[in-house]
Design an enzyme around this catalytic site. Structure first.
Site, short mmCIF file in Angstrom:
data_model
loop_
_atom_site.label_atom_id
_atom_site.label_comp_id
_atom_site.label_asym_id
_atom_site.label_seq_id
_atom_site.Cartn_x
_atom_site.Cartn_y
_atom_site.Cartn_z
N GLU A 296 -9.63 -16.09 -29.76
CA GLU A 296 -8.16 -16.20 -29.68
C GLU A 296 -7.79 -17.54 -29.09
O GLU A 296 -8.36 -17.95 -28.07
CB GLU A 296 -7.56 -15.11 -28.78
N GLU B 238 -10.65 -8.74 -24.01
CA GLU B 238 -10.35 -9.41 -22.74
C GLU B 238 -10.72 -8.62 -21.49
O GLU B 238 -9.85 -8.26 -20.68
CB GLU B 238 -8.87 -9.82 -22.70
#
Length: 215
Positions: free
Chosen positions: A154, A34
């Site tokens: 995800e 991320e």
């Protein structure tokens, strides 16, 4: 940072590439989880351009272990457009990641529902019909345009019902299925606060509603 410089990050990946070279159970490297905040894409700035950093690390890995897939997540913000951390791949069309071994690049996005953060698109009057266009713009176009494979790295949520969280999650699964995209569901363990897990709170029983949705 001074505490953990890029050279150490790349050296750590090179160590893992050597360690697991030839191990068929390890198929690749998701280079960083991320990227967000000051992380840019295509800016050309050494300290912030995640695309260039991914190239440096990816090529260093492939020089040691050319069989691995190199998984490159998106960033948060591209040219003023903010999305989920790691979920914004808008820059990949104009500034693709360039690796020295063909057919090793996999782009990855993360995507979540309103229970994680009530983003503006969840408040749109057209919700959930607005979601496929949103996904096309931020990461789906990469696979649809055959630039490179896209992995939904995800996603997950507590509800798969008719509330906003459930509508988002069911719409996303339909999108992934319709576009033949692979995914990793978050999470197995039930104590992930925002999303729950595939296991119920007793850590033993499977959440059958989620399991049926994923099937």
């Amino acid at each position: 940072t001074d505490r953990y410089p890029e050279e150490r990050w790349i050296a750590d990946w090179q160590m893992l590439a050597r360690r697991y070279r030839g191990n068929a159970a390890v198929i690749g490297a998701d280079l960083h989880n991320e990227p967000h905040g000051t992380a840019s894409w295509g800016s050309g700035e050494l300290h912030s351009d995640w695309r260039l950093a991914a190239e440096r690390a990816g090529n260093a890995i492939l020089a040691i272990n050319p069989d691995w897939l190199i998984v490159v997540e998106g960033v948060e913000t591209y040219r003023g457009d903010s999305y989920w951390w790691g979920g914004n791949l808008k820059g990949a069309q104009e500034f693709p990641v360039r690796l020295n071994v063909a057919s090793r690049l996999v782009y990855s996005a993360h995507d979540y529902g309103p229970d994680v953060y009530n983003q503006r698109w969840f408040l749109d009057p057209s919700f959930p019909a607005n979601l496929p266009g949103l996904w096309d713009a931020h990461w789906g176009y990469v696979a649809r345009g055959d630039y490179a494979p896209v992995l939904m790295g995800e996603f997950g949520g507590r509800s798969v019902g008719n509330d906003r969280e459930g509508l988002w999650q069911r719409q996303l699964l339909s999108y992934l299925r319709d576009n033949a995209l692979s995914y990793v569901h978050w999470a197995l363990n039930p104590n992930s606060g925002d999303t729950g897990g595939l296991l119920d709170d007793d850590w033993a029983a499977v959440n059958l509603e989620k399991q049926m949705l994923l099937q």
